[in-house]
Write a protein that holds these residues in place. Structure first.
Motif, PDB file in Angstrom:
ATOM      1  N   ARG A 110       0.833  -1.210   0.000  1.00 37.34           N
ATOM      2  CA  ARG A 110       0.000   0.000   0.000  1.00 37.34           C
ATOM      3  C   ARG A 110       0.862   1.253   0.000  1.00 37.34           C
ATOM      4  O   ARG A 110       0.661   2.174  -0.812  1.00 37.34           O
ATOM      5  CB  ARG A 110      -0.889  -0.023   1.237  1.00 37.34           C
ATOM      6  CG  ARG A 110      -1.685   1.254   1.498  1.00 37.34           C
ATOM      7  CD  ARG A 110      -2.106   1.344   2.959  1.00 37.34           C
ATOM      8  NE  ARG A 110      -0.942   1.416   3.837  1.00 37.34           N
ATOM      9  CZ  ARG A 110      -0.995   1.205   5.158  1.00 37.34           C
ATOM     10  NH1 ARG A 110      -2.139   0.869   5.742  1.00 37.34           N
ATOM     11  NH2 ARG A 110       0.105   1.303   5.882  1.00 37.34           N
ATOM     12  N   ASP A 111       1.850   1.294   0.882  1.00 34.13           N
ATOM     13  CA  ASP A 111       2.678   2.491   1.000  1.00 34.13           C
ATOM     14  C   ASP A 111       3.531   2.707  -0.238  1.00 34.13           C
ATOM     15  O   ASP A 111       3.760   3.846  -0.664  1.00 34.13           O
ATOM     16  CB  ASP A 111       3.554   2.399   2.246  1.00 34.13           C
ATOM     17  CG  ASP A 111       2.747   2.532   3.536  1.00 34.13           C
ATOM     18  OD1 ASP A 111       1.542   2.834   3.458  1.00 34.13           O
ATOM     19  OD2 ASP A 111       3.329   2.336   4.622  1.00 34.13           O
ATOM     20  N   ALA A 112       4.006   1.609  -0.833  1.00 32.64           N
ATOM     21  CA  ALA A 112       4.792   1.746  -2.065  1.00 32.64           C
ATOM     22  C   ALA A 112       3.932   2.300  -3.195  1.00 32.64           C
ATOM     23  O   ALA A 112       4.380   3.158  -3.981  1.00 32.64           O
ATOM     24  CB  ALA A 112       5.386   0.399  -2.452  1.00 32.64           C
ATOM     25  N   ALA A 113       2.689   1.836  -3.294  1.00 34.18           N
ATOM     26  CA  ALA A 113       1.787   2.337  -4.343  1.00 34.18           C
ATOM     27  C   ALA A 113       1.458   3.803  -4.115  1.00 34.18           C
ATOM     28  O   ALA A 113       1.406   4.597  -5.077  1.00 34.18           O
ATOM     29  CB  ALA A 113       0.510   1.502  -4.377  1.00 34.18           C
ATOM     30  N   VAL A 114       1.231   4.187  -2.874  1.00 32.77           N
ATOM     31  CA  VAL A 114       0.951   5.586  -2.571  1.00 32.77           C
ATOM     32  C   VAL A 114       2.157   6.450  -2.892  1.00 32.77           C
ATOM     33  O   VAL A 114       2.025   7.536  -3.470  1.00 32.77           O
ATOM     34  CB  VAL A 114       0.544   5.737  -1.085  1.00 32.77           C
ATOM     35  CG1 VAL A 114       0.545   7.205  -0.668  1.00 32.77           C
ATOM     36  CG2 VAL A 114      -0.835   5.124  -0.840  1.00 32.77           C
ATOM     37  N   GLU A 115       3.336   5.975  -2.543  1.00 32.10           N
ATOM     38  CA  GLU A 115       4.550   6.763  -2.809  1.00 32.10           C
ATOM     39  C   GLU A 115       4.733   6.998  -4.303  1.00 32.10           C
ATOM     40  O   GLU A 115       5.067   8.116  -4.736  1.00 32.10           O
ATOM     41  CB  GLU A 115       5.766   6.054  -2.228  1.00 32.10           C
ATOM     42  CG  GLU A 115       7.050   6.851  -2.370  1.00 32.10           C
ATOM     43  CD  GLU A 115       8.206   6.248  -1.583  1.00 32.10           C
ATOM     44  OE1 GLU A 115       9.140   6.994  -1.247  1.00 32.10           O
ATOM     45  OE2 GLU A 115       8.167   5.018  -1.318  1.00 32.10           O
ATOM     46  N   ARG A 116       4.498   5.964  -5.127  1.00 31.42           N
ATOM     47  CA  ARG A 116       4.633   6.137  -6.577  1.00 31.42           C
ATOM     48  C   ARG A 116       3.617   7.160  -7.101  1.00 31.42           C
ATOM     49  O   ARG A 116       3.954   8.019  -7.931  1.00 31.42           O
ATOM     50  CB  ARG A 116       4.439   4.795  -7.287  1.00 31.42           C
ATOM     51  CG  ARG A 116       5.567   3.810  -7.080  1.00 31.42           C
ATOM     52  CD  ARG A 116       5.443   2.630  -8.033  1.00 31.42           C
ATOM     53  NE  ARG A 116       4.224   1.861  -7.794  1.00 31.42           N
ATOM     54  CZ  ARG A 116       4.143   0.826  -6.961  1.00 31.42           C
ATOM     55  NH1 ARG A 116       5.216   0.445  -6.278  1.00 31.42           N
ATOM     56  NH2 ARG A 116       3.010   0.159  -6.811  1.00 31.42           N
ATOM     57  N   ALA A 117       2.388   7.077  -6.629  1.00 34.65           N
ATOM     58  CA  ALA A 117       1.361   8.010  -7.095  1.00 34.65           C
ATOM     59  C   ALA A 117       1.677   9.442  -6.678  1.00 34.65           C
ATOM     60  O   ALA A 117       1.489  10.387  -7.454  1.00 34.65           O
ATOM     61  CB  ALA A 117      -0.005   7.580  -6.546  1.00 34.65           C
ATOM     62  N   LEU A 118       2.158   9.609  -5.456  1.00 30.90           N
ATOM     63  CA  LEU A 118       2.495  10.958  -4.986  1.00 30.90           C
ATOM     64  C   LEU A 118       3.679  11.529  -5.758  1.00 30.90           C
ATOM     65  O   LEU A 118       3.681  12.713  -6.135  1.00 30.90           O
ATOM     66  CB  LEU A 118       2.804  10.925  -3.489  1.00 30.90           C
ATOM     67  CG  LEU A 118       1.639  10.634  -2.551  1.00 30.90           C
ATOM     68  CD1 LEU A 118       2.124  10.545  -1.114  1.00 30.90           C
ATOM     69  CD2 LEU A 118       0.552  11.712  -2.662  1.00 30.90           C
ATOM     70  N   GLN A 119       4.685  10.707  -5.978  1.00 33.26           N
ATOM     71  CA  GLN A 119       5.867  11.189  -6.705  1.00 33.26           C
ATOM     72  C   GLN A 119       5.498  11.657  -8.103  1.00 33.26           C
ATOM     73  O   GLN A 119       6.064  12.638  -8.617  1.00 33.26           O
ATOM     74  CB  GLN A 119       6.925  10.093  -6.769  1.00 33.26           C
ATOM     75  CG  GLN A 119       7.646   9.862  -5.451  1.00 33.26           C
ATOM     76  CD  GLN A 119       8.649   8.725  -5.533  1.00 33.26           C
ATOM     77  OE1 GLN A 119       8.607   7.889  -6.445  1.00 33.26           O
ATOM     78  NE2 GLN A 119       9.568   8.681  -4.573  1.00 33.26           N
ATOM     79  N   ALA A 120       4.543  10.967  -8.726  1.00 32.25           N
ATOM     80  CA  ALA A 120       4.111  11.375 -10.069  1.00 32.25           C
ATOM     81  C   ALA A 120       3.482  12.758 -10.058  1.00 32.25           C
ATOM     82  O   ALA A 120       3.445  13.434 -11.101  1.00 32.25           O
ATOM     83  CB  ALA A 120       3.119  10.352 -10.628  1.00 32.25           C
ATOM     84  N   GLN A 121       2.986  13.183  -8.891  1.00 32.92           N
ATOM     85  CA  GLN A 121       2.375  14.511  -8.754  1.00 32.92           C
ATOM     86  C   GLN A 121       3.328  15.512  -8.105  1.00 32.92           C
ATOM     87  O   GLN A 121       2.921  16.634  -7.771  1.00 32.92           O
ATOM     88  CB  GLN A 121       1.099  14.404  -7.908  1.00 32.92           C
ATOM     89  CG  GLN A 121       0.040  13.490  -8.497  1.00 32.92           C
ATOM     90  CD  GLN A 121      -0.464  13.980  -9.851  1.00 32.92           C
ATOM     91  OE1 GLN A 121      -0.651  15.173 -10.059  1.00 32.92           O
ATOM     92  NE2 GLN A 121      -0.662  13.052 -10.781  1.00 32.92           N
ATOM     93  N   GLY A 122       4.570  15.116  -7.869  1.00 33.27           N
ATOM     94  CA  GLY A 122       5.549  16.015  -7.269  1.00 33.27           C
ATOM     95  C   GLY A 122       5.412  16.168  -5.765  1.00 33.27           C
ATOM     96  O   GLY A 122       5.911  17.128  -5.185  1.00 33.27           O
ATOM     97  N   VAL A 123       4.757  15.192  -5.109  1.00 31.06           N
ATOM     98  CA  VAL A 123       4.572  15.225  -3.662  1.00 31.06           C
ATOM     99  C   VAL A 123       5.456  14.155  -3.039  1.00 31.06           C
ATOM    100  O   VAL A 123       5.514  13.020  -3.524  1.00 31.06           O
ATOM    101  CB  VAL A 123       3.097  14.979  -3.276  1.00 31.06           C
ATOM    102  CG1 VAL A 123       2.923  14.972  -1.759  1.00 31.06           C
ATOM    103  CG2 VAL A 123       2.209  16.042  -3.918  1.00 31.06           C
ATOM    104  N   GLY A 124       6.158  14.504  -1.961  1.00 31.52           N
ATOM    105  CA  GLY A 124       7.051  13.557  -1.312  1.00 31.52           C
ATOM    106  C   GLY A 124       6.334  12.710  -0.266  1.00 31.52           C
ATOM    107  O   GLY A 124       5.299  13.112   0.279  1.00 31.52           O
ATOM    108  N   LEU A 125       6.869  11.522  -0.007  1.00 31.77           N
ATOM    109  CA  LEU A 125       6.405  10.675   1.091  1.00 31.77           C
ATOM    110  C   LEU A 125       7.601  10.430   1.996  1.00 31.77           C
ATOM    111  O   LEU A 125       8.610   9.879   1.560  1.00 31.77           O
ATOM    112  CB  LEU A 125       5.853   9.343   0.583  1.00 31.77           C
ATOM    113  CG  LEU A 125       5.365   8.404   1.689  1.00 31.77           C
ATOM    114  CD1 LEU A 125       4.007   8.866   2.227  1.00 31.77           C
ATOM    115  CD2 LEU A 125       5.255   6.958   1.194  1.00 31.77           C
TER     116      LEU A 125
END
Length: 468
Positions: A110-125
């Motif tokens: 879950r966290d890996a998928a969220v991190e990829r989606a956020l990075q695509a929008q320029g948001v860090g995790l």
């Protein structure tokens, strides 16, 4: 530079690594995701969900005092989390999301998928170590692997903690109010029955209640813990596990509470500190061996054990109708309180997995269905230890005799009488194994012969070793 803390199993404002980092970096909002379908998939007990919601409601007040709005959103399963997080970050101009790490395989994915989606929008995790004293990848054997035996793990932890002790974080400074309206925490969720008030009173919610319970234990009962902890009729244990599982307490707060009394190497404190390290150990196992999150045995060769399909015996065990009073009293305690004494967790687990030779996964699932402190790592680790499929250093022939355990740890039958009132009139000798005319009407005879069931279990494990 708005920050978002995504709360999960960390329902507190004090010593919360992700919250402290977020508020130190900029104006902060908090998010909690209600995930009822996911919780059902994970067998979360209704009393555990209720406890989570009650603690979340208490947490909302603590966050409000810091100026942090709490946003409540719903995603039935974690597959929906990446889209929701990216949408929320866009709406609220979030530049970074802070999380405290979790270690189950579903949580990691879950966290890996969220991190990829956020990075695509320029948001860090940004991830933080919070549930553990030591990061899983920081403790390794000489060969570079993760520890699988507790004694070795314990020595490594003591050495590391003596060199570098993790500090307890305080309460973050309040921030100026944000123009964001938080959400109310629901009192209940469909699909999860509200537990009886008698159970809820046993487990008051909130950091104040948790800290009060920790203080009372350390001040009044820690000194006798090593002697009293194995006797289920005595108030010898801390009963802090639900608060640790929900993250209302941190392991650092528990560690430092012990240190303030003089140190964890003292005999009266080391036994309880070891219990904290068992909790730590099983989370390291979870991180190092993801298969145990997916219903697999740590010792893969034990997957070939010939478990019995015995639904009637399983049901008798589940409902406390085995004819062995200590087993039945323990199972009824679980059903009534959402909790079971740790000594009894081992006794009933060995009875199911060895005397009945029923797959330990049935027991693991039943516990999660009912435990208010249900924790994947601790529950799975404990069950596999008892079933000799996991980390136990002693070979398969470790098998607790429930009658011997009963006579040793409940010698006067006080615990049995509390949960089996139908046996209350028996004397201190007969109450452990009522037979013949002494067995009250309605109380079942033993469902298994202990000596022959022990031999059956030993034969199954011996045959497995020969094949291996």
């Amino acid at each position: 530079m708005r920050q978002l803390i995504w709360l999960r199993s960390d329902l507190r404002v004090r010593d919360n690594r992700a919250l402290g980092a977020a508020m130190g970096a900029g104006p902060t909002l908090a998010l909690y995701l209600l995930s009822p379908a996911q919780w059902r998939t994970h067998d979360d007990a209704p009393c555990k969900v209720d406890f989570r919601l009650r603690n979340l409601a208490e947490l909302s007040h603590g966050l409000a005092s810091l100026g942090v709005p709490l946003l409540i959103r719903r995603v039935d399963t974690w597959d929906e989390a990446p889209a929701l997080l990216t949408r929320l970050c866009h709406e609220q101009n979030i530049v970074r999301v802070h999380v405290n790490d979790e270690y189950g395989v579903h949580e990691s994915r879950r966290d890996a998928a969220v991190e990829r989606a956020l990075q695509a929008q320029g948001v860090g995790l940004q991830r933080h170590l919070d549930q553990l004293l030591l990061a899983p990848d920081s403790l390794r054997t000489r060969s570079g692997g993760s520890f699988r035996l507790f004694a070795q793990f314990r020595r490594a932890c003591h050495w590391r903690l003596a060199v570098s002790l993790p500090a307890v974080g305080g309460l973050p400074m309040a921030q100026p109010p944000l123009n964001v309206v938080g959400n109310a925490v629901p009192a209940a969720l469909e699909g999860f029955a509200t537990p009886p008030e008698s159970l809820r009173r046993l487990w008051p919610a909130g950091e104040i209640a948790a800290q009060r319970r920790l203080h009372e234990f350390v001040e009044n009962r820690l000194a006798a813990y090593a002697e009293a902890r194995d006797f289920p009729a005595e108030p010898g244990t801390s009963r802090l596990s639900p608060y640790l599982a929900a993250g209302v307490l941190s392991p650092r707060q528990c560690l430092h509470a012990v240190l303030r009394t003089g140190g964890f190497d003292r005999p009266e404190a080391s036994a309880w500190f070891d219990e904290l390290l068992w909790r730590e150990f099983y989370k390291h196992i979870l991180a190092g061996h993801p298969r145990v999150s997916m219903g697999r045995a740590l010792r893969t060769e034990t997957e070939a054990l010939p478990w019995r399909d015995a639904p009637q015996e399983l049901a008798a065990w589940q409902q406390g109708r085995t004819g062995f009073p200590l087993i039945d009293a323990a199972m009824r305690q679980l059903l009534a309180t959402g909790w079971m004494h740790n000594r009894l967790r081992m006794v009933v687990a060995m009875f199911l997995s060895k005397n009945l030779l029923i797959d330990w996964r049935h027991g693991e699932r039943w516990f999660m269905h009912h435990l208010i402190d249900g924790d994947l790592a601790a529950n799975n680790g404990g069950w596999q230890w008892c079933a000799s499929t996991g980390t136990d250093a002693v070979p398969y022939f470790r098998l607790f005799n429930p009658l011997a355990q009963s006579r040793r740890f409940d010698p006067e039958g006080r615990f049995i009488r509390q949960w089996l009132p139908e046996l209350a009139s028996l004397d201190n000798r007969d109450i452990h194994a009522p037979a013949g005319a002494l067995r009250p009407a309605g109380y079942p005879p033993p469902i298994v012969d202990l000596p022959s069931s022990r031999e059956r279990a030993l034969a199954a494990f011996k045959a497995l070793r020969r094949r291996g």
